[in-house]
Design an enzyme around this catalytic site. Structure first.
Site, PDB file in Angstrom:
ATOM      1  N   GLU A   1       1.449  -1.329   0.064  1.00 57.34           N
ATOM      2  CA  GLU A   1      -0.189   0.179  -0.036  1.00 57.34           C
ATOM      3  C   GLU A   1       0.563   1.191   0.007  1.00 57.34           C
ATOM      4  O   GLU A   1       0.509   2.202   0.284  1.00 57.34           O
ATOM      5  CB  GLU A   1      -0.959   0.410   1.299  1.00 57.34           C
ATOM      6  CG  GLU A   1      -0.557  -0.212   2.560  1.00 57.34           C
ATOM      7  CD  GLU A   1      -1.105  -0.106   3.817  1.00 57.34           C
ATOM      8  OE1 GLU A   1      -1.080   1.151   4.540  1.00 57.34           O
ATOM      9  OE2 GLU A   1      -2.077  -0.731   3.388  1.00 57.34           O
ATOM     10  N   HIS A   2       2.231   0.908   0.254  1.00 56.62           N
ATOM     11  CA  HIS A   2       3.234   2.319   0.245  1.00 56.62           C
ATOM     12  C   HIS A   2       3.457   2.281  -1.191  1.00 56.62           C
ATOM     13  O   HIS A   2       3.958   3.636  -1.246  1.00 56.62           O
ATOM     14  CB  HIS A   2       4.097   2.116   1.102  1.00 56.62           C
ATOM     15  CG  HIS A   2       3.479   1.930   2.802  1.00 56.62           C
ATOM     16  ND1 HIS A   2       4.615   0.847   3.351  1.00 56.62           N
ATOM     17  CD2 HIS A   2       2.990   2.625   3.565  1.00 56.62           C
ATOM     18  CE1 HIS A   2       3.739   1.091   4.904  1.00 56.62           C
ATOM     19  NE2 HIS A   2       2.416   1.658   4.259  1.00 56.62           N
ATOM     20  N   HIS A   3       3.936   1.086  -1.821  1.00 57.93           N
ATOM     21  CA  HIS A   3       4.305   2.137  -3.247  1.00 57.93           C
ATOM     22  C   HIS A   3       3.530   1.081  -4.764  1.00 57.93           C
ATOM     23  O   HIS A   3       3.987   1.514  -5.823  1.00 57.93           O
ATOM     24  CB  HIS A   3       5.695   1.278  -3.526  1.00 57.93           C
ATOM     25  CG  HIS A   3       6.415   1.993  -2.597  1.00 57.93           C
ATOM     26  ND1 HIS A   3       6.881   0.999  -1.707  1.00 57.93           N
ATOM     27  CD2 HIS A   3       7.541   3.381  -2.829  1.00 57.93           C
ATOM     28  CE1 HIS A   3       7.843   1.605  -0.208  1.00 57.93           C
ATOM     29  NE2 HIS A   3       8.021   3.316  -1.313  1.00 57.93           N
TER      30      HIS A   3
ATOM     31  N   GLN B   1       2.141  -6.065   4.581  1.00 56.44           N
ATOM     32  CA  GLN B   1       2.283  -7.705   5.538  1.00 56.44           C
ATOM     33  C   GLN B   1       1.601  -8.210   6.964  1.00 56.44           C
ATOM     34  O   GLN B   1       1.750  -8.517   6.864  1.00 56.44           O
ATOM     35  CB  GLN B   1       3.168  -8.340   5.167  1.00 56.44           C
ATOM     36  CG  GLN B   1       4.306 -10.281   5.404  1.00 56.44           C
ATOM     37  CD  GLN B   1       5.400 -10.338   4.689  1.00 56.44           C
ATOM     38  OE1 GLN B   1       5.878 -10.202   4.358  1.00 56.44           O
ATOM     39  NE2 GLN B   1       5.245 -12.057   6.336  1.00 56.44           N
TER      40      GLN B   1
ATOM     41  N   HIS C   1       9.210  -8.451  -0.744  1.00 53.31           N
ATOM     42  CA  HIS C   1       8.705  -7.145  -1.329  1.00 53.31           C
ATOM     43  C   HIS C   1       9.167  -7.199  -2.758  1.00 53.31           C
ATOM     44  O   HIS C   1      10.651  -6.680  -2.172  1.00 53.31           O
ATOM     45  CB  HIS C   1       8.504  -6.443   0.035  1.00 53.31           C
ATOM     46  CG  HIS C   1       7.520  -7.364   0.939  1.00 53.31           C
ATOM     47  ND1 HIS C   1       6.397  -6.702   0.900  1.00 53.31           N
ATOM     48  CD2 HIS C   1       7.151  -8.197   2.224  1.00 53.31           C
ATOM     49  CE1 HIS C   1       5.352  -7.116   1.915  1.00 53.31           C
ATOM     50  NE2 HIS C   1       6.841  -8.134   2.271  1.00 53.31           N
TER      51      HIS C   1
ATOM     52  N   CYS D   1       9.264  -3.817  -3.337  1.00 58.76           N
ATOM     53  CA  CYS D   1       9.156  -2.415  -3.044  1.00 58.76           C
ATOM     54  C   CYS D   1      10.691  -2.399  -2.432  1.00 58.76           C
ATOM     55  O   CYS D   1      11.533  -1.324  -2.319  1.00 58.76           O
ATOM     56  CB  CYS D   1       8.205  -1.914  -2.041  1.00 58.76           C
ATOM     57  SG  CYS D   1       7.986  -2.562   0.082  1.00 58.76           S
TER      58      CYS D   1
END
Length: 212
Positions: free
Chosen positions: A101-103, A141, A169, A171
């Site tokens: 959800e951040h990248h 996660q 991940h 990211c």
């Protein structure tokens, strides 16, 4: 207030607020994709990119389909013909694909879930579908792990649930520190798994010891 109940209430409120917000139209979503293509430095009107906005929007409908399904619709049917079985049920190596959800880049991994049923069991495929429901959303996660175990615990009301999620991940692998192959492991336990360390050990032993 019980921490699990408080978490459920916050999650339900967030989902309710999201569902009441105006959802952009397909045309608006496609226009947003064209804007991002141009911002990245390419020409959204060139031949190879003309249909990309439509493809991206269709892909998003699949990748984020978990927002349109609730866990209660998956776990509402159980089966009582289990004889005198009262021990652990484990489903391991449930592959999933989610998006940070951040990248908004993928993270990919496996979930391993066990529970102690009380008189009734749920279909094994339903456990895998619960993972998919929450994985097909923007996620961390840690939150994914929490949502899976909360749904299992609150809807099935078993004697305990154990969840272990391991993932890589993108990211971390594609950007930033660029550490390919690094994996993240999260665990959470309820009921007898939380209260009895020996059951946690047995869960881990079954998870790791039975591998070929």
């Amino acid at each position: 207030m019980d921490a699990v109940l408080e978490t459920l209430m916050r999650s339900a409120q967030s989902e309710k607020e999201a569902s009441t917000a105006r959802r952009p139209s397909r045309e608006e979503a496609e226009a947003a994709v064209r804007t991002l293509i141009a911002w990245a430095g390419d020409d959204p009107t060139r031949e190879g990119l003309l249909d990309t906005p439509k493809r991206v929007v269709r892909a998003y409908e699949e990748l984020y389909s978990g927002y349109r399904i609730g866990p209660e619709t998956i776990l509402d049917r159980t089966f009582g013909e289990i004889g005198n079985f009262d021990d652990m049920v484990m489903v391991r190596d449930i592959e999933f694909h989610s998006h940070c959800e951040h990248h908004m880049v993928p993270f990919v991994g496996k979930a391993h879930i066990a529970y102690f049923p009380v008189e009734r069991v749920v279909g094994l495929s339903k456990i895998a579908r619960i993972v998919d429901i929450y994985a097909r959303r923007l996620q961390t996660q840690e939150h994914l792990t929490s949502q899976i175990i909360t749904a299992m615990d609150e809807i099935l009301k078993p004697r305990g649930v154990a969840v272990l999620v391991e993932a890589e991940h993108m990211c971390m692998a594609m950007r930033g520190v660029r550490k390919q192959g690094a994996s993240t492991v999260t665990t959470q336990f309820t009921g007898v798994f939380r209260d009895d360390p020996q059951e946690q050990v047995r869960f881990m032993s079954l998870l790791r010891g039975l591998r070929p």
